[in-house]
Design an enzyme around this catalytic site. Structure first.
Site, PDB file in Angstrom:
ATOM      1  N   ARG A  50      -8.510   2.732  -5.710  1.00 15.65           N
ATOM      2  CA  ARG A  50      -9.837   2.939  -5.570  1.00 15.65           C
ATOM      3  C   ARG A  50     -10.426   4.138  -6.618  1.00 15.65           C
ATOM      4  NH1 ARG A  50     -11.574   2.922   0.539  1.00 15.65           N
ATOM      5  NH2 ARG A  50      -9.350   1.929   0.632  1.00 15.65           N
ATOM      6  N   LYS A 158       5.906  -6.902   3.217  1.00 13.33           N
ATOM      7  CA  LYS A 158       5.858  -7.034   4.655  1.00 13.33           C
ATOM      8  C   LYS A 158       4.945  -5.802   5.143  1.00 13.33           C
ATOM      9  CE  LYS A 158       7.990  -4.024   5.920  1.00 13.33           C
ATOM     10  NZ  LYS A 158       8.399  -2.634   5.571  1.00 13.33           N
ATOM     11  N   GLU A 226      17.366   5.926  10.175  1.00 15.47           N
ATOM     12  CA  GLU A 226      16.993   6.930   9.072  1.00 15.47           C
ATOM     13  C   GLU A 226      16.542   8.173   9.636  1.00 15.47           C
ATOM     14  OE1 GLU A 226      14.036   5.011   6.877  1.00 15.47           O
ATOM     15  OE2 GLU A 226      12.938   4.294   8.211  1.00 15.47           O
ATOM     16  N   ASP A 245       7.526  -2.752  11.165  1.00 16.06           N
ATOM     17  CA  ASP A 245       7.948  -2.076   9.994  1.00 16.06           C
ATOM     18  C   ASP A 245       9.303  -2.683   9.455  1.00 16.06           C
ATOM     19  OD1 ASP A 245       7.814  -0.446   7.831  1.00 16.06           O
ATOM     20  OD2 ASP A 245       8.801   1.018   8.598  1.00 16.06           O
ATOM     21  N   HIS A 250      13.261  -7.193   7.894  1.00 22.46           N
ATOM     22  CA  HIS A 250      14.619  -6.689   7.231  1.00 22.46           C
ATOM     23  C   HIS A 250      15.774  -7.047   8.205  1.00 22.46           C
ATOM     24  CE1 HIS A 250      12.254  -4.402   4.219  1.00 22.46           C
ATOM     25  NE2 HIS A 250      12.117  -3.246   4.806  1.00 22.46           N
ATOM     26  N   LYS A 346      13.442   5.715  13.226  1.00 20.66           N
ATOM     27  CA  LYS A 346      12.974   6.992  12.524  1.00 20.66           C
ATOM     28  C   LYS A 346      13.374   8.048  13.031  1.00 20.66           C
ATOM     29  CE  LYS A 346       9.853   5.195   9.250  1.00 20.66           C
ATOM     30  NZ  LYS A 346      10.478   5.072   8.156  1.00 20.66           N
TER      31      LYS A 346
HETATM   32  C1  BG6 Z   1      10.538  -0.127   4.178  1.00 15.71           C
HETATM   33  C2  BG6 Z   1      10.114   0.570   5.694  1.00 15.71           C
HETATM   34  O1  BG6 Z   1      10.601  -1.549   4.319  1.00 15.71           O
HETATM   35  O2  BG6 Z   1      12.183   0.429   4.393  1.00 15.71           O
HETATM   36  C3  BG6 Z   1      10.249   2.134   5.740  1.00 15.71           C
HETATM   37  O3  BG6 Z   1       8.871   0.358   5.401  1.00 15.71           O
HETATM   38  C4  BG6 Z   1      11.746   2.346   5.525  1.00 15.71           C
HETATM   39  O4  BG6 Z   1       9.651   2.571   6.811  1.00 15.71           O
HETATM   40  C5  BG6 Z   1      12.420   1.737   4.155  1.00 15.71           C
HETATM   41  O5  BG6 Z   1      12.077   3.735   5.430  1.00 15.71           O
HETATM   42  C6  BG6 Z   1      14.136   1.627   4.489  1.00 15.71           C
HETATM   43  O6  BG6 Z   1      14.517   1.097   3.180  1.00 15.71           O
HETATM   44  P1  BG6 Z   1      15.798   1.782   2.582  1.00 15.71           P
HETATM   45  O7  BG6 Z   1      16.163   0.696   1.337  1.00 15.71           O
HETATM   46  O8  BG6 Z   1      15.688   2.984   2.179  1.00 15.71           O
HETATM   47  O9  BG6 Z   1      16.957   1.407   3.694  1.00 15.71           O
END
Ligand code: BG6
Length: 495
Positions: A50, A158, A226, A245, A250, A346
């Site tokens: 935008r 995703k 993480e 998420d 994943h 997280k």
């Molecule tokens: C993303 C998520 O798909 O994967 C994030 O939206 C997450 O929230 C990230 O931090 C982690 O990816 P990686 O490759 O750093 O483990």
């Protein structure tokens, strides 16, 4: 050996180009692929967002993003790359003006000999996918099949939908406006080395596969933790929460690859068929088989960090979970009775994503007079974090006079192959230009993934937690997630 198709010329049209994903991962990945001449000269990027920017301003923006990612740019490569960067301001939220996108794309195609091939990358919040696809279709920028021999491919991030019903609806739209053969549902975990290596580990070796089932495996743990919070992605995270998420996509993909049968042929359909069979056999999650959490303020690496409800763009009474742990049952011949435990969160004490296969303990009656307190059952750990590695633990007699058995590890580090070559987005973007669909989840996989989590998410929505926030940032997560495994007589392993 079958030859891998060459990447073809194309224009990349990135929606949400000023967003976090595009700055941190997509633009740096495209720059590197282009500067290493992994993608052809017939290449250009049209950024769409935008913000009102001109091409010059966009080039500075991209240069800053690449400098942040790699610490600088190579003057010659940057020159070549920058001359292929264009910007088309436009509002695709459904209300605004779509701007000059069609015109810019056509001009760019002529100038850079992209053969009319187009990759549309929807690096935008999930709630915008339908609107953008509908508009692109109306503008005749995308269509099923080819246009004068040129292809159009759409990459969607995703989460694909918000639940099974909305993912089906999105899939119907995809089918109508671009067709399944042109859609690439990206899950960057499928581009990670350890994940791509899982099939080699399992099916190109003799020693693992014969013991890869309920007779020898006690249970499997998949951990995705993480230190990172939500960064500047408050709006996005409030829409999704931890399950949408990272768990529904994943983690379920990691699980499917761990549990699948060997495909008859390792092509896109063979591979995806086997993953879909595993997903179909997973039972919907019962609320009593799951734990949720949200982080409060805490300390990470010695620095105080805010709680989730204090993050930018988050409501002070938000009920969005930032942590989840669950037990899954795969009701098939190979895995009946073997629980798969998943946890994701997280703002925890460390960054780690790993698959841990815990084997059954043999009887230890021979070693009654040994100290076995330092011994675990055999475990195989596949770590997909930056230092990707594989580790196998086994029992060994500790040298000396005392009768002691301890677990020791054989480990393999990817660094042994030299510095990492390509991060996941590079692998996957290259696959899109090659038209290779193997590492992109198919329609049925995504819908099945939703059917597993939908009952849990509905239950959670209907019964707001009374204890949020229930873990401090920098901790190991909610206490309930530890107790959850202890109840089953097990504990989380930490590789
Ligand atoms: C993303 C998520 O798909 O994967 C994030 O939206 C997450 O929230 C990230 O931090 C982690 O990816 P990686 O490759 O750093 O483990």
């Amino acid at each position: 050996m079958t030859a891998i198709p060459n990447p073809e010329p194309a224009t990349f049209i990135i929606f949400g180009v000023t967003g976090d994903l595009s700055q941190r991962l997509l633009l740096p990945a495209l720059y590197r692929l282009f500067s290493e001449r992994a993608i052809p000269e017939g290449f250009a990027v049209v950024g769409v967002a935008r913000k009102m920017l001109r091409n010059e301003g966009f080039r500075t923006f991209v240069r800053d993003a690449i400098t942040r990612a790699y610490g600088g740019v190579d003057a010659d490569a940057w020159q070549r790359f920058a001359s292929r960067l264009y910007y088309a301001p436009g509002d695709f939220s459904g209300q605004g003006d779509h701007g000059p996108i069609a015109l810019v794309v056509q001009q760019v195609e002529q100038q850079h000999r992209t053969g009319g091939n187009r990759v549309f990358y929807l690096a935008t919040p999930p709630s915008t996918f339908e609107g953008i696809l509908t508009t692109l279709h109306k503008m005749e920028l995308v269509r099923p099949g080819r246009r004068n021999g040129a292809w159009n491919r759409v990459i969607i991030e995703k989460p694909f939908g918000q639940n099974e019903a909305s993912s089906r609806q999105l899939n119907v739209l995809v089918d109508r406006v671009i067709g399944e053969e042109n859609i690439f549902r990206i899950d960057h975990y499928l581009g990670k080395e350890t994940v791509q290596n899982m099939l080699v580990l399992r099916f190109a070796n003799t020693v693992f596969e014969p013991i890869w089932d309920r007779r020898y495996v006690d249970h499997v743990q998949i951990t995705f933790v993480e230190e990172e919070g939500i960064g500047g992605r408050g709006r996005f995270y409030e829409e999704v929460g931890v399950v949408r998420d990272v768990v529904q996509n994943h983690m379920f993909q990691l699980l499917a690859i761990t549990a699948m049968e060997p495909p008859a042929v390792f092509d896109a359909e063979g591979f995806r068929n086997e993953k879909a069979k595993v997903l179909r056999a997973i039972q919907p999650i019962r609320p009593e088989d799951a734990v949720r959490g949200q982080y409060g303020p805490g300390v990470i690496r010695g620095k105080p960090v805010p709680g989730y409800r204090q993050e930018e763009g988050i409501s002070a009474t938000s009920m969005t979970p930032t942590y989840a742990a669950m037990r899954l049952a795969i009701d098939n011949w190979r895995w009946a009775g073997v629980p798969f435990y998943l946890r994701a969160g997280k703002r925890l004490h460390k960054k780690d994503t790993e698959i841990v296969v815990v084997f059954r303990q043999p009887p230890l009656r021979l070693f009654k007079d040994f100290d076995t307190s330092g011994m675990d059952p055999n475990i195989l750990v596949l770590n997909t974090t930056e230092e990707e590695k594989i580790l196998l633990s086994f029992a060994a007699r500790v040298p000396g006079h005392q009768q002691q058995i301890r677990s020791v590890a054989l480990d393999f580090d990817y660094a042994r192959f030299g510095p990492a070559e390509h991060p996941p987005y590079e692998h996957l973007l290259l696959d899109v230009l090659r038209g290779m669909r193997r590492f992109f989840p198919r329609r049925d996989e995504v819908e099945l993934q939703w059917t597993i989590v939908d009952p849990l998410l509905e239950h959670w929505d209907a019964s707001p937690p009374a204890d949020f926030p229930n873990y401090p940032a920098g901790s190991q997560g909610p206490a309930a997630a530890e107790e959850f495994l202890i109840r089953d007589g097990r504990q989380w392993k930490t590789g």
